[in-house]
Design a protein around this motif. Structure first.
Motif, PDB file in Angstrom:
ATOM      1  N   ALA A 460       0.827  -1.205   0.000  1.00  0.00           N
ATOM      2  CA  ALA A 460       0.000   0.000   0.000  1.00  0.00           C
ATOM      3  C   ALA A 460       0.857   1.250   0.000  1.00  0.00           C
ATOM      4  N   GLY A 461       2.197   1.064  -0.020  1.00  0.00           N
ATOM      5  CA  GLY A 461       3.090   2.217  -0.026  1.00  0.00           C
ATOM      6  C   GLY A 461       2.969   3.050  -1.292  1.00  0.00           C
ATOM      7  N   TYR A 462       2.431   2.451  -2.348  1.00  0.00           N
ATOM      8  CA  TYR A 462       2.150   3.203  -3.565  1.00  0.00           C
ATOM      9  C   TYR A 462       0.823   3.928  -3.362  1.00  0.00           C
ATOM     10  N   LEU A 463       0.858   4.960  -2.509  1.00  0.00           N
ATOM     11  CA  LEU A 463      -0.365   5.721  -2.255  1.00  0.00           C
ATOM     12  C   LEU A 463      -0.827   6.351  -3.569  1.00  0.00           C
ATOM     13  N   PRO A 464      -2.097   6.217  -3.918  1.00  0.00           N
ATOM     14  CA  PRO A 464      -2.555   6.830  -5.160  1.00  0.00           C
ATOM     15  C   PRO A 464      -2.525   8.356  -5.061  1.00  0.00           C
ATOM     16  N   ILE A 465      -2.385   9.013  -6.196  1.00  0.00           N
ATOM     17  CA  ILE A 465      -2.516  10.467  -6.231  1.00  0.00           C
ATOM     18  C   ILE A 465      -3.979  10.803  -5.953  1.00  0.00           C
ATOM     19  N   PRO A 466      -4.258  11.725  -5.003  1.00  0.00           N
ATOM     20  CA  PRO A 466      -5.655  12.082  -4.730  1.00  0.00           C
ATOM     21  C   PRO A 466      -6.396  12.423  -6.031  1.00  0.00           C
ATOM     22  N   LYS A 467      -7.623  11.973  -6.123  1.00  0.00           N
ATOM     23  CA  LYS A 467      -8.354  12.033  -7.391  1.00  0.00           C
ATOM     24  C   LYS A 467      -8.416  13.442  -7.967  1.00  0.00           C
ATOM     25  N   LYS A 468      -8.650  14.431  -7.109  1.00  0.00           N
ATOM     26  CA  LYS A 468      -8.780  15.779  -7.647  1.00  0.00           C
ATOM     27  C   LYS A 468      -7.452  16.280  -8.210  1.00  0.00           C
ATOM     28  N   LEU A 469      -6.317  15.789  -7.657  1.00  0.00           N
ATOM     29  CA  LEU A 469      -5.019  16.163  -8.207  1.00  0.00           C
ATOM     30  C   LEU A 469      -4.715  15.377  -9.474  1.00  0.00           C
ATOM     31  N   ALA A 470      -5.089  14.099  -9.490  1.00  0.00           N
ATOM     32  CA  ALA A 470      -4.891  13.296 -10.700  1.00  0.00           C
ATOM     33  C   ALA A 470      -5.665  13.875 -11.868  1.00  0.00           C
ATOM     34  N   GLN A 471      -6.873  14.333 -11.592  1.00  0.00           N
ATOM     35  CA  GLN A 471      -7.688  14.928 -12.656  1.00  0.00           C
ATOM     36  C   GLN A 471      -7.095  16.241 -13.149  1.00  0.00           C
ATOM     37  N   ALA A 472      -6.290  16.879 -12.283  1.00  0.00           N
ATOM     38  CA  ALA A 472      -5.621  18.126 -12.680  1.00  0.00           C
ATOM     39  C   ALA A 472      -4.287  17.868 -13.369  1.00  0.00           C
ATOM     40  N   GLY A 473      -3.926  16.584 -13.532  1.00  0.00           N
ATOM     41  CA  GLY A 473      -2.726  16.253 -14.270  1.00  0.00           C
ATOM     42  C   GLY A 473      -1.511  15.918 -13.430  1.00  0.00           C
ATOM     43  N   VAL A 474      -1.645  15.855 -12.101  1.00  0.00           N
ATOM     44  CA  VAL A 474      -0.509  15.520 -11.237  1.00  0.00           C
ATOM     45  C   VAL A 474      -0.176  14.042 -11.404  1.00  0.00           C
ATOM     46  N   LYS A 475       1.093  13.746 -11.703  1.00  0.00           N
ATOM     47  CA  LYS A 475       1.517  12.365 -11.941  1.00  0.00           C
ATOM     48  C   LYS A 475       2.313  11.782 -10.769  1.00  0.00           C
ATOM     49  N   ASP A 476       2.940  12.616  -9.962  1.00  0.00           N
ATOM     50  CA  ASP A 476       3.779  12.103  -8.874  1.00  0.00           C
ATOM     51  C   ASP A 476       3.766  13.085  -7.713  1.00  0.00           C
ATOM     52  N   MET A 477       3.914  12.555  -6.521  1.00  0.00           N
ATOM     53  CA  MET A 477       4.068  13.320  -5.291  1.00  0.00           C
ATOM     54  C   MET A 477       5.001  12.547  -4.379  1.00  0.00           C
ATOM     55  N   VAL A 478       5.587  13.210  -3.376  1.00  0.00           N
ATOM     56  CA  VAL A 478       6.335  12.498  -2.354  1.00  0.00           C
ATOM     57  C   VAL A 478       5.348  11.764  -1.463  1.00  0.00           C
ATOM     58  N   ARG A 479       5.610  10.465  -1.289  1.00  0.00           N
ATOM     59  CA  ARG A 479       4.748   9.625  -0.459  1.00  0.00           C
ATOM     60  C   ARG A 479       5.636   8.796   0.463  1.00  0.00           C
ATOM     61  N   ILE A 480       5.269   8.703   1.726  1.00  0.00           N
ATOM     62  CA  ILE A 480       6.098   7.974   2.684  1.00  0.00           C
ATOM     63  C   ILE A 480       5.213   7.065   3.530  1.00  0.00           C
ATOM     64  N   SER A 481       5.771   5.913   3.921  1.00  0.00           N
ATOM     65  CA  SER A 481       4.994   4.973   4.732  1.00  0.00           C
ATOM     66  C   SER A 481       5.900   3.917   5.330  1.00  0.00           C
ATOM     67  N   ASP A 482       5.323   3.121   6.238  1.00  0.00           N
ATOM     68  CA  ASP A 482       6.003   1.941   6.766  1.00  0.00           C
ATOM     69  C   ASP A 482       5.546   0.682   6.032  1.00  0.00           C
ATOM     70  N   ALA A 483       4.863   0.874   4.906  1.00  0.00           N
ATOM     71  CA  ALA A 483       4.401  -0.238   4.076  1.00  0.00           C
ATOM     72  C   ALA A 483       5.461  -0.596   3.041  1.00  0.00           C
TER      73      ALA A 483
END
Length: 574
Positions: A460-483
């Motif tokens: 689950a460490g591959y957190l999806p891009i929040p839908k409203k940002l994905a719809q705006a064209g965001v392809k990547d963000m910094v995501r961190i987890s213990d997963a």
């Protein structure tokens, strides 16, 4: 007991064949007599029963399409065993598929390792052929084989062939994630995503990109416990069947006096594997699995050494998600032997292998394929440094890992606000909420998703891009987890934060709006909050409810005994 002249009496030779691992009836002669009486009910002759016995793990399951070719591989292994004068005996073990393992495949890996070890110990075999492919099966088999420590050889099921859609080549599961992201953003409709589900994985076999299965296929060659060139052969090709026959033949040679896993899987072998892991842009899961296998051998993976290797060893393989191509292309370009030839300056070339050859001899004999561009030279790497980096800081005192070869370069040094999800369920519930307070510059934080917290350390460490940002064209963000994250995935994603939040790790202290700084070149991941404030929060922290309540069965054993990612997530008693 010592002899009268005070010299150690010569050890009796270990029992072989049907005399190995006798059931206990208080009379070894009767145990052997009874064993033969029952096995003769299957039609075996005395001639057959007097030969070296080669165990063959049967990991076929209707729930495991990655292992769909296992029946044909078993048939070929048996042929190889009999051609070499041995007696093949297949036996079933647990089979794990990524998509058919609730709660996660990692939760079940240790169970499969125990199953494999105990079946090798319990049954009479002079060597064993381990047939596996899907992500957790090969690590589980190697963990079990190292603990049982009879001669063993790994046979990989092999990657599937590529898929096609509208003129585009597709690979599971890098393109699974990319296309699902487009579906979430609304650019691929329901009808097309359904068509794509039938084209992303067009044949039996494991994912054909550099995910965990492909990573382990390469690492077993680097470790020397599989025949050279066999880790990358496509699952559907005739060469895969011939590799199975050859593995059966070699298993008979091993049964007559070959190296045991404890003699093959040395510090040198693991260092070679770390070099190859960095050079292939391999799955971050591969590091966890190497740590678990090494621990079974009484060794440990030094994360600082692994990071130092990554600074010196470039990525040489042009495969998704770090590059553009697929496993079948890597195989026909020369595979792992050719890669090791390019890595000679970084490898211990005198390391022995299951074939009797050294790593150096295998590398020197690698096929040269004119004009191939998949396996790069050190002078023309895909990436200047290795695939992974180990991070430290007040958020990850025990370490964390990022596959920076498959990340956005612009995000490798980044400071942003934390947007915190307390669990996988919380993430699923809120990630696509239009009211979620999030921007593309923020840092998505998932906690309570580690070995104990989830439990099972899901991908689950591959957190999806929040839908409203994905719809705006965001392809990547910094995501961190213990997963964990699938090795097939692309993104600027920090994983395996240790210790995990569910056991009191600092990740559990992060609050919405806290600033987090990621600096991959400096190998740092920092929570920019005063130490006094973190101490105050630590006093308020509580473990997740499921860790404060009793659990039974395998789940109870798992929650009590599983270790952290830096020790391979094995059980503490193994």
């Amino acid at each position: 007991m010592t002899s009268t002249n005070d010299k150690t009496a010569p050890a009796k030779p270990a029992p072989r064949g049907m005399r190995r691992n006798l059931a206990s009836y208080g009379d070894p002669g009767f145990s052997l007599f009874l064993r033969k009486a029952f096995i003769k009910a299957a039609g075996f002759s005395d001639d057959a029963l007097d030969r070296p016995i080669i165990g063959i793990t049967n990991t076929f399951s209707d729930f495991n399409p990655c292992h769909g070719n296992v029946p044909r591989l078993i048939e070929a292994v048996k042929r190889g065993v009999m051609l070499a004068g041995g007696l093949p005996m297949e036996f079933p073990t647990v089979s794990i598929h990524e998509s058919f393992s609730n709660p996660t495949s990692m939760f079940l890996r240790n169970l499969m390792a125990i199953d494999t070890e105990e079946m090798i110990r319990a049954q009479p075999m002079d060597s064993v052929v381990l047939i596996g492919g899907c992500d957790k099966t090969v690590p589980a088999q190697l963990m079990g084989a190292v603990s049982a420590d009879i001669p063993a050889i790994q046979l990989i099921t092999g990657p599937m062939l590529v898929g096609h859609h509208k003129g585009e080549i597709l690979g599971a599961c890098t393109d699974c994630r990319r296309l699902w992201g487009q579906h979430r953003a609304g650019t691929i409709d329901e009808a097309e995503i359904e068509v794509l589900s039938g084209r992303l994985a067009p044949t039996q076999g494991t994912c054909m990109v550099m995910g965990t299965a492909s990573t382990m296929g390469c690492l077993v060659e680097a470790l020397g416990i599989a025949l050279p060139g066999t880790g990358t052969i496509p699952a559907t090709h005739a060469d895969r069947i011939r590799a199975a026959e050859a593995s059966g033949k070699q298993a008979v040679a091993l049964a007559k006096g070959g190296a045991r896993p404890s003699e093959l899987l040395t510090e040198t072998a693991f260092r070679n594997a770390m070099v190859v892991l960095q050079a292939i842009g391999g799955s971050t899961n591969g590091l966890v699995h190497l740590a678990a296998i090494a621990r079974r051998a009484g060794l440990s993976i030094d994360l600082e050494e692994f990071d130092a290797i990554g600074r010196a060893v470039p990525v040489l393989i042009d495969l998704k998600p770090s590059g553009d191509h697929y496993m079948e292309h890597f195989h026909w370009a020369g595979g792992v032997p050719k890669l090791m030839k390019e890595l000679r300056a970084h490898l211990a070339l005198d390391a022995i292998t299951i074939s009797g050859q050294t790593i150096g001899e295998i590398a020197e004999a690698a096929e040269e394929v004119p004009n191939q561009t998949i396996i790069r030279s050190a002078a023309n790497p895909l990436k200047q440094t290795g695939g992974m980096a180990v991070l430290r800081g007040n958020l990850a005192p025990g370490g964390a890992v990022i596959k920076h070869s498959a990340a956005s370069p612009a995000l490798l040094q980044h400071t942003g606000r934390a947007v915190v999800f307390d669990s996988v369920e919380d993430m699923v519930t809120r990630m696509d909420d239009p009211a979620l307070d999030v921007t593309a510059d923020d840092v998505l934080v998932l906690r309570n998703a580690g070995p104990k917290g989830a439990p099972g350390m899901p991908e689950a460490g591959y957190l999806p891009i929040p839908k409203k940002l994905a719809q705006a064209g965001v392809k990547d963000m910094v995501r961190i987890s213990d997963a964990r994250m699938s090795g097939t995935a692309f993104g600027t994603i920090v994983l395996h934060i240790t210790p995990e939040s569910a056991v009191g790790g600092p990740l559990g202290l992060v609050r919405d709006g806290d600033l987090i700084r990621l600096d991959v070149p400096a190998r740092q991941i920092e929570l920019l909050v005063e130490a006094a404030e973190l101490d105050r929060r630590r006093g308020e922290w509580q473990a997740p409810a499921h860790l404060r309540e009793p659990s039974r069965g395998y789940r109870g054993l798992y929650l009590k005994s599983v270790l952290q990612a830096d020790e391979g997530c094995d059980f503490d008693f193994c």
